[in-house]
Design a protein around this motif. Sequence first.
Motif, PDB file in Angstrom:
ATOM      1  N   SER A 145       0.802  -1.225   0.000  1.00 37.73           N
ATOM      2  CA  SER A 145       0.000   0.000   0.000  1.00 37.73           C
ATOM      3  C   SER A 145       0.833   1.273   0.000  1.00 37.73           C
ATOM      4  O   SER A 145       0.317   2.339  -0.356  1.00 37.73           O
ATOM      5  CB  SER A 145      -0.933   0.018   1.213  1.00 37.73           C
ATOM      6  OG  SER A 145      -1.809  -1.083   1.199  1.00 37.73           O
ATOM      7  N   PHE A 146       2.093   1.195   0.421  1.00 39.87           N
ATOM      8  CA  PHE A 146       2.915   2.391   0.579  1.00 39.87           C
ATOM      9  C   PHE A 146       4.243   2.248  -0.155  1.00 39.87           C
ATOM     10  O   PHE A 146       4.860   1.175  -0.142  1.00 39.87           O
ATOM     11  CB  PHE A 146       3.200   2.656   2.069  1.00 39.87           C
ATOM     12  CG  PHE A 146       2.017   3.181   2.827  1.00 39.87           C
ATOM     13  CD1 PHE A 146       1.864   4.541   3.043  1.00 39.87           C
ATOM     14  CD2 PHE A 146       1.050   2.313   3.310  1.00 39.87           C
ATOM     15  CE1 PHE A 146       0.770   5.039   3.744  1.00 39.87           C
ATOM     16  CE2 PHE A 146      -0.050   2.791   4.003  1.00 39.87           C
ATOM     17  CZ  PHE A 146      -0.188   4.152   4.217  1.00 39.87           C
ATOM     18  N   PRO A 225       4.837  10.051  -8.289  1.00 43.79           N
ATOM     19  CA  PRO A 225       6.061   9.331  -7.909  1.00 43.79           C
ATOM     20  C   PRO A 225       6.171   9.153  -6.399  1.00 43.79           C
ATOM     21  O   PRO A 225       5.584   9.900  -5.621  1.00 43.79           O
ATOM     22  CB  PRO A 225       7.176  10.230  -8.452  1.00 43.79           C
ATOM     23  CG  PRO A 225       6.574  11.594  -8.512  1.00 43.79           C
ATOM     24  CD  PRO A 225       5.113  11.395  -8.827  1.00 43.79           C
ATOM     25  N   ARG A 226       6.910   8.115  -6.004  1.00 46.81           N
ATOM     26  CA  ARG A 226       7.179   7.823  -4.590  1.00 46.81           C
ATOM     27  C   ARG A 226       5.881   7.741  -3.784  1.00 46.81           C
ATOM     28  O   ARG A 226       5.812   8.183  -2.645  1.00 46.81           O
ATOM     29  CB  ARG A 226       8.105   8.895  -3.989  1.00 46.81           C
ATOM     30  CG  ARG A 226       9.473   8.969  -4.684  1.00 46.81           C
ATOM     31  CD  ARG A 226      10.313  10.112  -4.159  1.00 46.81           C
ATOM     32  NE  ARG A 226       9.633  11.401  -4.380  1.00 46.81           N
ATOM     33  CZ  ARG A 226       9.585  12.045  -5.537  1.00 46.81           C
ATOM     34  NH1 ARG A 226      10.159  11.524  -6.610  1.00 46.81           N
ATOM     35  NH2 ARG A 226       8.952  13.192  -5.647  1.00 46.81           N
ATOM     36  N   THR A 227       4.861   7.139  -4.383  1.00 45.89           N
ATOM     37  CA  THR A 227       3.539   7.086  -3.773  1.00 45.89           C
ATOM     38  C   THR A 227       2.907   5.728  -4.038  1.00 45.89           C
ATOM     39  O   THR A 227       3.015   5.183  -5.135  1.00 45.89           O
ATOM     40  CB  THR A 227       2.621   8.178  -4.368  1.00 45.89           C
ATOM     41  OG1 THR A 227       3.247   9.446  -4.207  1.00 45.89           O
ATOM     42  CG2 THR A 227       1.278   8.204  -3.674  1.00 45.89           C
ATOM     43  N   GLY A 228       2.220   5.199  -3.011  1.00 46.19           N
ATOM     44  CA  GLY A 228       1.531   3.931  -3.147  1.00 46.19           C
ATOM     45  C   GLY A 228       0.040   4.104  -3.350  1.00 46.19           C
ATOM     46  O   GLY A 228      -0.418   5.001  -4.058  1.00 46.19           O
ATOM     47  N   HIS A 229      -0.743   3.249  -2.678  1.00 42.99           N
ATOM     48  CA  HIS A 229      -2.187   3.180  -2.890  1.00 42.99           C
ATOM     49  C   HIS A 229      -2.957   4.294  -2.186  1.00 42.99           C
ATOM     50  O   HIS A 229      -4.117   4.540  -2.521  1.00 42.99           O
ATOM     51  CB  HIS A 229      -2.689   1.811  -2.394  1.00 42.99           C
ATOM     52  CG  HIS A 229      -4.101   1.493  -2.753  1.00 42.99           C
ATOM     53  ND1 HIS A 229      -4.534   1.343  -4.056  1.00 42.99           N
ATOM     54  CD2 HIS A 229      -5.197   1.299  -1.962  1.00 42.99           C
ATOM     55  CE1 HIS A 229      -5.833   1.058  -4.059  1.00 42.99           C
ATOM     56  NE2 HIS A 229      -6.262   1.025  -2.813  1.00 42.99           N
ATOM     57  N   LEU A 230      -2.314   4.962  -1.239  1.00 42.77           N
ATOM     58  CA  LEU A 230      -3.006   5.960  -0.420  1.00 42.77           C
ATOM     59  C   LEU A 230      -2.275   7.300  -0.466  1.00 42.77           C
ATOM     60  O   LEU A 230      -1.667   7.740   0.511  1.00 42.77           O
ATOM     61  CB  LEU A 230      -3.114   5.473   1.038  1.00 42.77           C
ATOM     62  CG  LEU A 230      -3.850   4.139   1.236  1.00 42.77           C
ATOM     63  CD1 LEU A 230      -3.580   3.593   2.619  1.00 42.77           C
ATOM     64  CD2 LEU A 230      -5.345   4.315   1.010  1.00 42.77           C
TER      65      LEU A 230
END
Length: 246
Positions: A145-146, A225-230
């Motif tokens: 997720s992250f 960029p540098r970002t997941g699901h949340l």
Amino acid sequence: MTTLTVDGSVELTIRDRDRTSPYLLLHGGGGVATMVGFADLLAERTHSRVLLPTHPGFAGTAKPEALTSVVELAHVYVAMLEQLDLTDVTVIGNSFGGWLAAEIALQHSPRVSRAVIVDAIGIEVDDHPITDVSGLSVADLRALSFHDPSKAPVPPAGTTGPSPDVLALIGYTGPAMVDPTLGKRLGEIEIPVHVLWGESDGIADPEYGRAFAAAIPGSTFTALPRTGHLPQLETPEELLAALLDR
């Protein structure tokens, strides 16, 4: 925080940052807590009215037995906008909330002018399925997720098994968390849509996000960029800049 009865029987608990032009924020399966900080940031930076409801059944709230699908929940929110007499509403949804934002756009309400879909679920994409999170450990779920799992909220001590919010989510989406008809129906959306996606999303990968955007006529797609699901939790400033850039 206020409670509003919509459609005669559905109680909605709403955090309402009342400023000017309205935003409706829709949280995902992680619950309303995943959106509270971003609601504050959006209200502060834009001086806008920001409504953040808790979906019925989440956080222990009441949910009518007949409310069993994402389409039905979308109808509730359109009815809420009617009841509040709101216009020029921008709907922003993350994950399950992104699917819900798409369903609200498909209601063709004249009160909704724009939708922002953030790392949504709900469609079927060949070779890019949504990750089955059932049975995953908390550490594995954080890693998916992250981009940076250290930014993930720490669950309460002793937490085991599916949370009540996950059970509420499945009550709307079913265990597969997809609607085989949604991908085709997205072509009926007529309002501007901006699809935003974390490049490190391990729940629904960026190619899934691009397919989501491609199914919506005239939509735009932005990778974060540098970002997941949340994104609203991990990179809220970047998310805010991207959604205000369109």
